[in-house]
Enzyme design. Structure first.
Site, PDB file in Angstrom:
ATOM      1  N   CYS A 202       2.763  -4.071 -12.019  1.00 26.28           N
ATOM      2  CA  CYS A 202       2.846  -4.367 -10.587  1.00 26.28           C
ATOM      3  C   CYS A 202       3.609  -3.279  -9.852  1.00 26.28           C
ATOM      4  O   CYS A 202       3.311  -2.970  -8.699  1.00 26.28           O
ATOM      5  CB  CYS A 202       3.517  -5.725 -10.375  1.00 26.28           C
ATOM      6  SG  CYS A 202       2.465  -7.122 -10.834  1.00 26.28           S
ATOM      7  N   CYS A 351       6.513   9.978 -11.739  1.00 16.69           N
ATOM      8  CA  CYS A 351       6.060   8.941 -10.812  1.00 16.69           C
ATOM      9  C   CYS A 351       7.217   7.961 -10.619  1.00 16.69           C
ATOM     10  O   CYS A 351       8.378   8.354 -10.670  1.00 16.69           O
ATOM     11  CB  CYS A 351       4.801   8.255 -11.332  1.00 16.69           C
ATOM     12  SG  CYS A 351       5.019   7.418 -12.923  1.00 16.69           S
TER      13      CYS A 351
END
Length: 396
Positions: A202, A351
């Site tokens: 998520c 990231c």
């Protein structure tokens, strides 16, 4: 028990009686013939373990407490951060930085002081999973990762307990009941974990803030049905929601007759990380990257730091000196997505938490093979950088 079969026996024996306060609090249940005073006494006697006090655990814990489940256990070793509040509605802004298990436990007690709450501030492992679940009658699995889901399913199978499972990502949610000996387990749905980086978390893929509430409340409905012996549980059925089209559909799931018997809480095999996952030589820690950036600043190193997150993420928090190239661009154009000066340069990719940079490394690896320039990614991403190098930066 096949999917859709009614008449499941109640999981627990009823408590002796209900107090005057309980009669008033649970009056709307008592008027339901399918639950009534007997079913409410079963809920009072029930012990339910909720794995994860995050998106799914938030509505689950609140509705289980409101329903009068007598004992609630909460397993979570994480802390509340600002980015949780978009969907993890059991926590408040004042709880940021607190352990989620404690924050959720306080919220449950405030909602219903008649409920006993047990906060387990531990990470679920192959060593402690079975011992934890054995103290309960039923488990709700709201975990956000494959490793924990396998642990929960295995432990429940060995303990003979039903496991109400939910999963959410982006705009899609799934719910089922796994119950070894009476129906399938999580390993029947996912015999093997997907390759590393194939399915984002998520945190990486995003999630509609309301979706956990929609799926979490369905999980609680299944738990109440199982505890009281009411209705037809989702054993052998996977209920799936597409919130974009607001359509529910159902998938039948049968146990695999050829699947090996579950004899231990095995967790994930070492190869679950996938053959294309970054190796140790292709990984750099936050501390190592910090030292490399200092060295680059003094002219002692030359490499490119590439941030594969989206633009809004970089605007929120960035590692100094990083160049933004979104993963979608690398997926579409390969090395052509990189600035020309970086196409034959040593690179460190990063990231938010490491999944997208691992995927970018996998895509770029063939172009760096048999070259002197190194291609690596930052382990743990920006979140690890914040934890280990610059705690003053905002988390999300």
């Amino acid at each position: 028990m096949s999917g859709g079969e009614a008449g499941v026996q109640p999981l627990v024996e009823p408590a002796d009686d209900l107090s005057r306060e309980e009669l008033a609090r649970y009056a709307r249940h008592l008027t339901l013939a399918e639950i009534g005073p007997l079913g409410q006494r079963r809920l009072k006697a029930a012990r339910v373990l909720v794995v994860g006090a995050g998106g799914l655990g938030s509505p689950a814990l609140q509705y289980l407490a409101a329903a009068g489940v007598g004992t609630l256990g909460i397993v979570d070793d994480d802390a509340v951060d600002l980015g949780n509040l978009q969907r993890q509605v059991i926590h408040r802004a004042a709880d940021i930085g607190r352990p989620k298990a404690e924050s959720a436990a306080d919220a449950v007690r405030a909602l219903n002081p008649l409920v006993e709450v047990r906060a387990h501030r531990v990470r679920l492992t192959a060593e402690n999973a079975l011992e934890l679940v054995r103290g309960y009658d039923l488990v709700l699995d709201g975990a956000d990762n494959f490793a924990t889901r396998y642990l929960v399913s295995d432990a429940c199978a060995l303990a003979g307990l039903p496991c109400v499972w939910g999963s959410i990502l982006r705009f899609e949610g799934r719910v089922s009941v796994f119950w070894a000996g009476r129906g399938p387990t999580y390993r029947d749905l996912h015999p093997e974990p997907p390759p590393a980086g194939e399915i984002p978390s998520c945190a990486e893929g995003g999630v509609l803030g309301m979706l956990p509430g929609m799926i979490g409340t369905v999980m609680v409905a299944e738990a109440v049905k199982l505890l009281t012996g009411t209705g037809s549980p989702l054993v052998g059925r996977v209920l799936m929601l597409d919130a974009l089209t607001m359509r529910w559909r159902e998938l039948r799931l049968d146990p695999d007759p050829l699947a090996p018997e579950i004899t231990e809480v095995a967790g994930l095999p070492a190869e679950a990380c996938g053959p294309t996952g970054p190796t140790a030589a292709e990984t750099v820690s936050p501390q190592e990257l910090s030292a490399l950036l200092d060295l680059r600043e003094s002219g002692g190193a030359s490499f490119g730091l590439v941030d594969v997150r989206e633009e809004w993420e970089r605007a929120l928090v960035s590692i100094p000196g990083a160049v933004g190239v979104e993963l979608a661009a690398i997926e579409a154009r390969g090395t052509d997505a990189l600035p020309e000066e970086l196409r034959r340069s040593p690179l460190v990719l990063h990231c938010k938490s490491g999944a997208r940079s691992a995927r970018a490394l996998e895509l770029l690896r063939p172009h760096w093979r048999d070259r002197e320039e190194t291609l690596r990614h930052l382990s743990g991403g920006v979140l690890a950088w914040i934890d280990e190098v610059d705690p003053a930066l905002p988390r999300y």
